[in-house]
Write a protein that holds these residues in place. Structure first.
Motif, PDB file in Angstrom:
ATOM      1  N   VAL A   1       0.327  -1.182   0.060  1.00  0.00           N
ATOM      2  CA  VAL A   1      -0.512  -0.259   0.366  1.00  0.00           C
ATOM      3  C   VAL A   1       0.617   1.782   0.180  1.00  0.00           C
ATOM      4  O   VAL A   1       0.817   2.274  -0.924  1.00  0.00           O
ATOM      5  CB  VAL A   1      -0.841  -0.187   1.183  1.00  0.00           C
ATOM      6  CG1 VAL A   1      -2.106   1.007   1.704  1.00  0.00           C
ATOM      7  CG2 VAL A   1      -1.840  -1.467   1.096  1.00  0.00           C
TER       8      VAL A   1
ATOM      9  N   ASP B   1      -2.368  -3.499   7.703  1.00  0.00           N
ATOM     10  CA  ASP B   1      -2.839  -2.151   6.885  1.00  0.00           C
ATOM     11  C   ASP B   1      -4.493  -2.422   7.422  1.00  0.00           C
ATOM     12  O   ASP B   1      -4.477  -3.414   6.408  1.00  0.00           O
ATOM     13  CB  ASP B   1      -2.366  -1.843   5.566  1.00  0.00           C
ATOM     14  CG  ASP B   1      -3.143  -0.497   4.888  1.00  0.00           C
ATOM     15  OD1 ASP B   1      -4.378   0.164   5.768  1.00  0.00           O
ATOM     16  OD2 ASP B   1      -2.591   0.195   3.919  1.00  0.00           O
TER      17      ASP B   1
ATOM     18  N   HIS C   1      -7.566   2.766  -5.539  1.00  0.00           N
ATOM     19  CA  HIS C   1      -7.027   2.815  -4.762  1.00  0.00           C
ATOM     20  C   HIS C   1      -6.641   1.413  -4.042  1.00  0.00           C
ATOM     21  O   HIS C   1      -6.075   1.055  -3.230  1.00  0.00           O
ATOM     22  CB  HIS C   1      -6.491   3.086  -3.283  1.00  0.00           C
ATOM     23  CG  HIS C   1      -6.353   4.832  -3.455  1.00  0.00           C
ATOM     24  ND1 HIS C   1      -6.768   6.036  -2.298  1.00  0.00           N
ATOM     25  CD2 HIS C   1      -5.837   5.565  -4.945  1.00  0.00           C
ATOM     26  CE1 HIS C   1      -6.256   7.181  -2.940  1.00  0.00           C
ATOM     27  NE2 HIS C   1      -5.718   6.681  -3.849  1.00  0.00           N
TER      28      HIS C   1
END
Length: 296
Positions: free
Chosen positions: A88, A138, A221
């Protein structure tokens, strides 16, 4: 966590809105201190920079999210993965600004080598988690949902029975609106889908939760944890469930798959889901059997 929250509620007499806001802000502060990789001294950030081989006893919120995240990772065969923080960050989708150029295949391969939920050792009975070395957690694909559930519980403990609470587009509803109607929430139907005649879908969120993933919702994303590449074909994917945390995680897991695999996984798991997927110049809508039954 890089987003905002909101609340609509029916308050009884003698319950100042400021009192409820203070309760929710205090609860959010606790969650951020545990789960936000945007904070330099949060529990998750400390785990991410811990030494290889070290064991960590997680706080209650951290442990609950970790246990659910690992369950979803296993059930989705890795399309949901809470341990891809290095990937990420490499793509610039985390707290750091996005790079000017996409990362090289070599950099992605290096990030994959230190990532992945299967590298984690988790002791559920003691809430202990081992840092294998270089791995970054994450919780972007599940923490907002957990936050919504935590705020809903806080509101219920404060005596509220009628409310709609939201964090970053993930919702949970309880009771009814002041006019006696249910809390209506419209699923994300982006303009490209509207232009092709796909009808907006409204849900009565009574004791239910909804979460949405996809590149219309968050921009491009979404990363496929299996190859480290961004996913662009899912415009919006919504999951309705009993808890916002699991709806959030499942929306993330489904959102990296091609439509036939979305259909298979959502049907196997009896998920109430709606997907808007690009197929060339066309946008295809798919409604799962479980959601179709809810709409009858």
């Amino acid at each position: 966590m890089g987003t905002r929250w909101s609340l609509k509620a029916l308050l009884g007499e003698g319950t100042p809105p400021a009192t409820i806001a203070a309760l929710l802000n205090a609860r959010l502060d606790t969650l951020i201190g545990q789960l936000s990789h945007w904070e330099r001294d949060s529990a998750i950030t400390r785990f991410n920079r811990a030494e290889a081989g070290s064991w960590h006893t997680l706080g209650p919120d951290f442990a609950q999210v970790m246990a659910t995240a690992l369950d979803l990772a296993a059930r989705s065969e890795g399309t949901f993965d809470p341990a891809i923080g290095v990937l990420v960050n490499l793509h610039g989708f985390g707290p750091r600004p996005a790079p000017h150029q996409p990362p090289s295949q070599g950099a992605i391969a290096d990030a994959l080598a230190v990532s992945g939920w299967t590298r984690l050792d988790w002791e559920a009975e003691t809430s202990r988690l081992r840092q294998p070395g270089g791995l970054h957690l994450d919780f972007s694909g599940i923490a907002k949902g957990y936050g919504v559930d935590a705020l809903a519980q806080t509101l219920e403990e404060a005596g509220l029975r009628h409310f709609l609470v939201e964090i970053g587009g993930e919702f949970a509803g309880r009771g009814l609106r002041p006019d006696g109607d249910p809390w209506w929430v419209e699923l994300e139907t982006p303009p490209p889908a509207l232009a092709q005649g796909i009808v907006p879908l409204r849900l009565a969120l009574c004791g239910k939760a909804v979460a949405t993933s996809g590149d219309y919702v968050r921009g491009c994303h979404t990363i496929d944890p299996r190859d480290g590449q961004p996913v662009h074909h899912v415009l919006a994917l919504s999951v309705i469930g009993e808890t916002t945390m699991r709806a959030d995680g499942w929306a993330t897991a489904l959102g990296v798959l091609p439509l036939p695999e979305i259909e298979a996984l959502a049907t196997r798991e009896a998920l109430a889901a709606r997907a808007l997927v690009r197929r060339g110049e066309e946008i295809v809508e798919w409604i799962s059997p479980a959601l179709a039954r809810m709409m009858e």
